[in-house]
Scaffold this active site. Structure first.
Site, PDB file in Angstrom:
ATOM      1  N   ASP A   1       0.841  -1.201   0.000  1.00 55.55           N
ATOM      2  CA  ASP A   1       0.000   0.000   0.000  1.00 55.55           C
ATOM      3  C   ASP A   1       0.875   1.250   0.000  1.00 55.55           C
ATOM      4  O   ASP A   1       1.454   1.614   1.023  1.00 55.55           O
ATOM      5  CB  ASP A   1      -0.902  -0.032   1.235  1.00 55.55           C
ATOM      6  CG  ASP A   1      -1.811   1.186   1.329  1.00 55.55           C
ATOM      7  OD1 ASP A   1      -1.832   2.003   0.386  1.00 55.55           O
ATOM      8  OD2 ASP A   1      -2.493   1.322   2.363  1.00 55.55           O
TER       9      ASP A   1
ATOM     10  N   TYR B   1     -15.706  15.279 -15.393  1.00 56.74           N
ATOM     11  CA  TYR B   1     -14.283  15.112 -15.095  1.00 56.74           C
ATOM     12  C   TYR B   1     -13.700  16.398 -14.510  1.00 56.74           C
ATOM     13  O   TYR B   1     -13.645  16.565 -13.299  1.00 56.74           O
ATOM     14  CB  TYR B   1     -13.497  14.664 -16.343  1.00 56.74           C
ATOM     15  CG  TYR B   1     -12.139  14.130 -15.961  1.00 56.74           C
ATOM     16  CD1 TYR B   1     -11.937  12.771 -15.808  1.00 56.74           C
ATOM     17  CD2 TYR B   1     -11.070  14.975 -15.697  1.00 56.74           C
ATOM     18  CE1 TYR B   1     -10.711  12.254 -15.413  1.00 56.74           C
ATOM     19  CE2 TYR B   1      -9.842  14.489 -15.302  1.00 56.74           C
ATOM     20  CZ  TYR B   1      -9.665  13.129 -15.167  1.00 56.74           C
ATOM     21  OH  TYR B   1      -8.450  12.652 -14.755  1.00 56.74           O
TER      22      TYR B   1
ATOM     23  N   VAL C   1      -6.076   8.245 -22.679  1.00 58.69           N
ATOM     24  CA  VAL C   1      -5.722   6.907 -23.148  1.00 58.69           C
ATOM     25  C   VAL C   1      -6.643   5.890 -22.481  1.00 58.69           C
ATOM     26  O   VAL C   1      -7.329   6.201 -21.505  1.00 58.69           O
ATOM     27  CB  VAL C   1      -4.248   6.543 -22.837  1.00 58.69           C
ATOM     28  CG1 VAL C   1      -3.290   7.405 -23.645  1.00 58.69           C
ATOM     29  CG2 VAL C   1      -3.954   6.651 -21.348  1.00 58.69           C
ATOM     30  N   VAL C   2      -6.634   4.681 -23.007  1.00 57.95           N
ATOM     31  CA  VAL C   2      -7.454   3.610 -22.443  1.00 57.95           C
ATOM     32  C   VAL C   2      -6.759   3.064 -21.204  1.00 57.95           C
ATOM     33  O   VAL C   2      -5.648   2.548 -21.275  1.00 57.95           O
ATOM     34  CB  VAL C   2      -7.670   2.482 -23.462  1.00 57.95           C
ATOM     35  CG1 VAL C   2      -8.528   1.371 -22.851  1.00 57.95           C
ATOM     36  CG2 VAL C   2      -8.324   3.008 -24.729  1.00 57.95           C
TER      37      VAL C   2
END
Length: 396
Positions: A110, A234, A272-273
Site C-alpha cells: 500500500d 471530469y 488513453v485507455v
C-alpha cells in the site's frame, strides 16, 4: 491452465502472463529504439505497474539508462486465480531490466502507508544512496490515511446539477444517455483525499527528511484536463477537484525542493485507455472518437509514446521545461489541437449505436482495453496451457 478474459463491467478479472509480457516488451523495444534521453540515473516510480507509471519506468530504464525502484499494489496468482496484470507487467519489466544490466527492485504494498514509504527509503539507502527522479502515478479508488486511520472512497460525479450525456457500453457498442447525480460535499472531500496531492507530498516529505533525494531531483505527477464534452463529469467534477489539489501540491513541492535545486511538475497527459478511464461515463465514447481522429491524422500516442516525449522533450530537454500559465507540462497538446477537437465535436453530435463502428474507433478502444490485461495481443496463443504463477525478480 488456459486463460481467457472474464469481464465484469469495466473490470477484467483475469490477466494473461504471456500477453502482458509481450505488451511490456513492445514498450521496452520502443524506448530502446528511440534516441537516448539524458535523464535520470536513479528513479523511484510510485504506481509503477500499469499505464503511465509503467511507461515512465520503462522510459527511465531503457531510454535514459536509469536504475529504478517500482512501488505498486498488485496480487500474485493464487490457485486457479490469475495474478493481476500489474504483477505480470512488473515481472516482465524486471526480467528485461536484468537482461539489460539495469538495477531494478520492486516493492509490493500500500503506497499510502507509512510502512511502505519507510521500506522504500531503506531500499534506496541500501541500493541507490539517493534518487534523482520520483514519479507519482497512483490510481486507486480508496485510501486509508496513515495517521488518522480514516478510509476514503473516491466517486466520479459532477458538482452542482445532475449531468446527462452520451456514453457507450464498449463491450457491445450500445450508445445510450447516462445521467449522474451530483456529489455531496463529503464525497468531494473524500475524492480529494484519495486522488489529490496529499500522499504525493507525504512521499516527498519523507524522502527529503531521510536525505535520499539528490541535488536537483525532479518529481512529477500526472493529470488530465480534457475537452468541454467531459468537463462536467471530469475536470469540473469530483475528479477535477482532486486534480486541482494535485496541481496546487506541485507548487508547494517546488518550494520545498528549492533548497536542493529540485523541481516539481504536474504533467497533463492525453486521454488513453486505462481501467480507470473505462469507469468514467462519457469518457470511453469520447476516447473512441478521439482515437479515430488522431489516428487518421497520424498523431495518435499511447502511454509509452507520451512518456518518451515527456522525458525527451520536456523534463530533460535542454533549457527550461516548457509549462503553461499554471506551471503545468502540457502533453495533451496534440489532443487539444483545434482541428482535432472540431472533428471530435462533429462526430460526437452524430454518434449512435447504429453508426458507432463507422464514426469512431470503438473496436480499437475495446482491443486496447483487453490488451491492458494481456489479451488480444498479436503473437500469443490463447489456447495454450500456461502457468499463471509468475515470480517477480528482485521483489523486496
Amino acid at each position: 491452465m488456459i486463460i481467457q478474459p472474464k469481464t465484469r463491467g469495466f473490470i477484467c478479472t483475469t490477466a494473461h502472463p504471456v500477453g502482458c509480457a509481450r505488451q511490456v516488451r513492445r514498450q521496452v523495444e520502443y524506448a530502446k529504439a528511440r534516441p537516448a534521453v539524458r535523464g535520470p540515473k536513479k528513479a523511484l516510480v510510485v504506481g509503477a505497474s500499469t499505464g503511465y507509471g509503467l511507461a515512465s519506468r520503462i522510459v527511465a530504464a531503457f531510454a535514459a539508462g536509469a536504475d529504478t525502484i517500482g512501488v505498486y499494489f498488485d496480487k500474485a496468482a493464487e490457485g486457479s486465480r490469475t495474478a493481476t496484470a500489474g504483477w505480470y507487467n512488473s515481472a516482465a519489466f524486471e526480467q528485461a531490466a536484468n537482461e539489460a544490466g539495469r538495477k531494478s527492485f520492486s516493492i509490493v504494498g500500500d503506497a499510502f502507508s507509512d510502512e511502505i514509504k519507510a521500506k522504500t527509503i531503506d531500499l534506496i539507502k541500501t541500493e541507490f544512496g539517493q534518487v534523482d527522479l520520483v514519479v507519482y502515478s497512483v490510481a486507486s479508488p480508496r485510501r486509508t490515511h496513515p495517521r488518522t486511520g480514516e478510509t476514503f472512497s473516491s466517486v466520479i460525479k459532477p458538482i452542482g446539477p445532475a449531468y446527462s450525456n452520451k456514453t457507450v457500453n464498449f463491450h457491445t457498442g450500445e450508445v445510450s444517455v447516462a445521467t449522474i447525480e451530483p456529489a455531496t460535499e463529503d464525497e468531494v472531500r473524500q475524492t480529494i483525499a484519495v486522488m489529490g496531492g496529499e500522499d504525493w507530498q507525504m512521499w516527498i516529505d519523507a524522502l527529503l527528511e531521510a536525505g535520499v533525494l539528490s541535488e536537483g531531483a525532479t518529481t512529477v505527477a500526472y493529470s488530465y484536463i480534457g475537452p468541454e464534452i467531459t468537463h462536467a463529469v471530469y475536470r469540473e467534477g469530483t475528479i477535477g477537484r482532486a486534480k486541482d489539489d494535485l496541481e496546487a501540491t506541485a507548487l508547494r513541492l517546488k518550494e520545498k525542493l528549492s533548497p536542493i535545486g529540485g523541481r516539481a511538475f504536474v504533467s497533463v497527459n492525453k486521454a488513453v485507455v486505462t481501467q480507470s478511464s473505462s469507469a468514467i461515463p462519457v469518457v470511453p465514447l469520447y476516447i473512441s472518437a478521439l482515437y479515430k481522429v488522431m489516428k487518421e491524422k497520424g498523431i495518435h500516442e499511447g502511454c509509452i509514446e507520451q512518456m518518451y516525449r515527456l522525458f525527451a522533450d520536456r523534463l530533460y530537454a535542454p533549457g527550461e521545461t516548457p509549462v503553461d500559465d499554471k506551471g503545468r507540462i502540457r502533453l495533451d497538446d496534440r489532443e487539444m489541437l483545434a482541428d482535432v477537437q472540431k472533428e471530435v465535436d462533429r462526430i460526437w453530435t452524430e454518434l449512435s449505436t447504429d453508426n458507432i463502428n463507422e464514426l469512431s474507433d470503438i473496436a480499437g478502444y475495446r482491443r486496447e482495453f483487453f490488451q491492458l490485461f494481456g489479451f488480444e495481443t498479436d503473437g500469443v496463443d490463447y489456447e495454450a496451457d500456461v502457468d499463471p504463477a509468475v515470480d517477480i525478480p528482485n521483489l523486496r
